[in-house]
Design an enzyme around this catalytic site. Structure first.
Site, PDB file in Angstrom:
ATOM      1  N   TRP A 126       0.858  -1.181   0.000  1.00 26.38           N
ATOM      2  CA  TRP A 126       0.000   0.000   0.000  1.00 26.38           C
ATOM      3  C   TRP A 126       0.900   1.238   0.000  1.00 26.38           C
ATOM      4  O   TRP A 126       1.782   1.372   0.853  1.00 26.38           O
ATOM      5  CB  TRP A 126      -0.882  -0.036   1.244  1.00 26.38           C
ATOM      6  CG  TRP A 126      -1.847   1.073   1.398  1.00 26.38           C
ATOM      7  CD1 TRP A 126      -2.666   1.602   0.440  1.00 26.38           C
ATOM      8  CD2 TRP A 126      -2.118   1.801   2.601  1.00 26.38           C
ATOM      9  NE1 TRP A 126      -3.433   2.620   0.972  1.00 26.38           N
ATOM     10  CE2 TRP A 126      -3.122   2.752   2.299  1.00 26.38           C
ATOM     11  CE3 TRP A 126      -1.625   1.731   3.908  1.00 26.38           C
ATOM     12  CZ2 TRP A 126      -3.622   3.627   3.251  1.00 26.38           C
ATOM     13  CZ3 TRP A 126      -2.136   2.599   4.853  1.00 26.38           C
ATOM     14  CH2 TRP A 126      -3.122   3.539   4.529  1.00 26.38           C
ATOM     15  N   ASP A 207      -0.777  -5.627   9.108  1.00 22.40           N
ATOM     16  CA  ASP A 207      -1.786  -4.663   8.696  1.00 22.40           C
ATOM     17  C   ASP A 207      -3.036  -5.458   8.314  1.00 22.40           C
ATOM     18  O   ASP A 207      -3.062  -6.140   7.289  1.00 22.40           O
ATOM     19  CB  ASP A 207      -1.276  -3.844   7.511  1.00 22.40           C
ATOM     20  CG  ASP A 207      -2.221  -2.707   7.140  1.00 22.40           C
ATOM     21  OD1 ASP A 207      -3.343  -2.658   7.674  1.00 22.40           O
ATOM     22  OD2 ASP A 207      -1.839  -1.874   6.296  1.00 22.40           O
ATOM     23  N   ALA A 209      -6.468  -4.738   7.366  1.00 20.40           N
ATOM     24  CA  ALA A 209      -7.413  -3.697   6.963  1.00 20.40           C
ATOM     25  C   ALA A 209      -8.697  -4.253   6.372  1.00 20.40           C
ATOM     26  O   ALA A 209      -9.668  -3.507   6.213  1.00 20.40           O
ATOM     27  CB  ALA A 209      -6.752  -2.771   5.940  1.00 20.40           C
ATOM     28  N   LYS A 242     -13.470  -0.683   6.344  1.00 23.89           N
ATOM     29  CA  LYS A 242     -14.066  -1.504   5.299  1.00 23.89           C
ATOM     30  C   LYS A 242     -15.144  -2.429   5.840  1.00 23.89           C
ATOM     31  O   LYS A 242     -16.275  -2.449   5.355  1.00 23.89           O
ATOM     32  CB  LYS A 242     -12.980  -2.327   4.588  1.00 23.89           C
ATOM     33  CG  LYS A 242     -12.101  -1.517   3.658  1.00 23.89           C
ATOM     34  CD  LYS A 242     -11.020  -0.778   4.407  1.00 23.89           C
ATOM     35  CE  LYS A 242     -10.112   0.001   3.474  1.00 23.89           C
ATOM     36  NZ  LYS A 242      -9.086   0.757   4.231  1.00 23.89           N
TER      37      LYS A 242
END
Length: 393
Positions: A126, A207, A209, A242
């Site tokens: 990312w 991470d 997400a 999300k």
């Protein structure tokens, strides 16, 4: 003073959004911005979120500050969702300003603990990961991850590169739904990564997400839980943007798993200190939405059901696109789209081919050929498939 500032490079995805808005062609398709959209192109407010906000509005009596670490109900509920069996004597946590804020605080914490830390990050990753580290002046090295030929993971290269991480270094890993590629490790491969980290003494920063966007809430956390149970020190940055659809509420958490209770207490104090230096008290509205949903069986069940609908919609679009491309090419070379998970897949196209998609077909995606599957619907999938072939991808 202000005249001495230097112009900053604009964010490429935000530039793409503006370019898309200015395009007057009918039938244009936005596959760039990284948010979930339903078949009508709307990022909806989930039913359980609406109900939770109603309950908060009806019962909340104050807008006073929360604690520096955020509300315990939120942190405990989210940590339990991520880890399931929470090792309370090892676990420290703080609420953060989104998943991005959790990543920043994790890197600040790592630097406090080890001023000579080097961060090892996947190639690609990312873009904000690299942007944050560059701004902080943190040294980083990239490890091989994506194989542009197979559109899968270059696992042998990844292992060889991660093995170079030193004791006290950070190895940044994507817990599921790798951004930008969509290519994930298998659980057996995660076991091998754990063994490498155990040997080197490097600390994983996971991470997470997109929990719930890939194979399901528990399946998407399985690798993170494996790492948490296997290694003495683990950092986890999780986002609610999300899976709860509360992007603008900036709701995240940083979890630190320490080797023993004394180290846990040090981590908890340091993380609260970092919050104080960065923004003082963390935002609460999104966190209260999450804790309200996770703390009520009926709301949680409704939220989980709607999240499953979101996940299955994306899986259906993946299958449809792979099938369309198989029919057009007479080959299985695009089947990787169906194997990838989450919102994103990287096509492996050149920047010139991505530009051709935009110029000829009004199809917008990031220059590295990351496309947002959730930007499609059943009607636009065939349009994209034909454009991919016409662009020579």
């Amino acid at each position: 003073m202000l005249s001495n500032l230097k112009p900053q490079a604009p964010d490429k995805i935000l530039m793409l959004i503006e370019e898309f808005k200015a395009d007057t062609r009918q039938g244009k398709i936005d596959l760039g911005v990284g948010v979930y959209k339903d078949p009508n192109g709307v990022t909806p407010v989930m039913r359980a979120v609406k109900e939770a906000e109603k309950r908060i509005w009806e019962t909340q009596t104050t807008k006073a500050y929360t604690g520096l670490a955020g509300e315990a109900d939120y942190r405990n509920a989210l940590a339990a969702m991520v880890l399931k069996d929470v090792p309370a004597d090892r676990l420290a946590s703080v609420a953060s300003v989104g998943g991005t804020g959790a990543i920043r605080q994790a890197l600040e914490l790592a630097r406090l603990a080890n001023p000579d830390v080097t961060v090892h990050v996947s190639d690609p990753t990312w873009p904000n990961h690299l942007s944050i580290m560059k701004f902080m002046g943190l040294p980083y090295v990239e490890y091989r991850y994506f194989d542009n030929e197979t559109r899968g993971v270059d696992f042998e290269g990844m292992k060889a590169d991660i093995a170079k991480a030193g004791k006290g270094d950070i190895v940044l890993l994507h817990g599921c739904c790798h951004n930008p590629t969509g290519a994930n490790l298998t659980l057996d491969q995660w076991l091998e990564i754990v063994a490498i980290l155990e040997k080197s003494g490097a600390v994983p920063l996971i991470d997470l997400a997109y929990q719930g966007f890939g194979d399901g809430l528990d399946a998407d956390a399985e690798a993170t839980r494996l790492v948490a149970k296997s290694l003495p020190e683990v950092l986890i940055a999780a986002s609610c943007s999300k899976n709860f659809g509360i992007y603008r509420e900036r709701t995240g958490i940083l979890i630190a798993l320490a080797e023993n209770p004394a180290a846990r207490d040090l981590a908890q104090g340091s993380m609260a200190y970092l919050n104080r230096q960065s923004f003082s008290f963390p935002p609460d509205h999104g966190a209260r939405i999450v804790s309200t949903i996770l703390g009520d069986d009926a709301l949680r069940a409704d939220w989980a059901a709607e999240l499953e609908d979101v996940r299955n919609t994306m899986l259906g679009l993946r299958a449809q696109l792979a099938s369309e491309l198989r029919n057009l090419t007479g080959s299985d070379r695009f089947d990787f789209i169906n194997r990838h998970r989450g919102m994103f897949s990287r096509l492996g196209a050149t920047p010139a081919q991505v530009q051709k998609l935009k110029d000829d077909s009004a199809i917008y995606m990031v220059g590295d050929s990351r496309l947002n599957i959730a930007g499609l619907n059943a009607d636009t999938v065939p349009v994209l498939a034909r454009a991919i072939i016409d662009a020579g991808i």
